[in-house]
Design an enzyme around this catalytic site. Structure first.
Site, short mmCIF file in Angstrom:
data_model
loop_
_atom_site.label_atom_id
_atom_site.label_comp_id
_atom_site.label_asym_id
_atom_site.label_seq_id
_atom_site.Cartn_x
_atom_site.Cartn_y
_atom_site.Cartn_z
N LYS A 34 0.99 -1.17 -0.04
CA LYS A 34 -0.20 -0.17 0.07
C LYS A 34 0.58 0.91 0.30
O LYS A 34 0.40 2.07 0.51
CB LYS A 34 -0.79 -0.18 1.00
N CYS A 35 1.99 0.99 -0.46
CA CYS A 35 3.04 2.32 -0.15
C CYS A 35 3.59 2.79 -1.67
O CYS A 35 2.62 2.71 -2.17
CB CYS A 35 4.47 1.45 -0.09
N GLY A 36 3.42 4.23 -1.49
CA GLY A 36 3.54 4.86 -2.81
C GLY A 36 4.01 4.61 -3.36
O GLY A 36 4.53 4.72 -4.68
N ALA A 38 5.44 1.47 -4.51
CA ALA A 38 4.63 -0.39 -4.27
C ALA A 38 4.39 -0.01 -5.99
O ALA A 38 4.54 -1.47 -6.33
CB ALA A 38 3.05 -0.51 -3.98
#
Length: 162
Positions: A34-36, A38
């Protein structure tokens, strides 16, 4: 203790060590779906597909230590990586990469390859460790260092000039 002796758990829950990767060039990465950052999954997969026949593996270790950017269950992580990012490289069970509960593998990696200004802590998702065939950590890459940016370093390790 050798890098290959560390006990890990696959994303499917099987206990193993890193010994199957002995003699390979490795890129060990702490990940978060869910990280930017990703979108780097696709670049990591591209590197894996392009160079795996030359003895290269990407090893992904999900972590939820940075603003809760990882899914709760390993099965959900595996599904998100496969469906959303096309990941086929090996993934392992979710771990801590910092603090007293940090996985011993990441304690080893950060001791051997400190970050900027000697910091041992992992600063964010997608910190990457490039390891040569002789088990030496060649480089620690920052989270924002994209797979495309690190490809030249990977090529030098895969085919060292003699």
């Amino acid at each position: 203790m050798s890098l290959y002796d560390y006990e890990v758990k696959t994303i499917r829950g099987e206990n193993t060590t890193l010994s199957p990767y002995k003699g390979q060039v490795l890129l060990i990465v702490n990940t978060a779906t869910k990280c930017g950052l990703a979108p780097q999954f696709k670049g990591l997969e591209k590197l894996y597909q392009e160079y795996r026949d030359q003895g290269f593996s990407v090893l992904g270790f999900p972590s939820d230590q940075f603003l809760n950017q990882e899914l709760a269950e390993d099965s959900e992580i595996a599904q998100a990586c496969e469906i959303n990012h096309g990941v086929t490289f090996p993934l392992f069970a979710k771990i801590d990469v910092n603090g007293s509960d940090a996985h011993p593998l990441f304690k080893y990696l950060t001791e051997q390859a400190p970050g900027l200004f000697g910091s041992r802590a992992i600063k964010w998702n997608f910190t990457k460790f490039l390891i040569d065939r002789e088990e030496r950590i060649v480089h620690r890459f920052a989270p924002k260092d994209t797979p495309a940016k690190i490809e030249s370093s990977l090529l030098k390790v895969l085919s060292p000039s003699r």
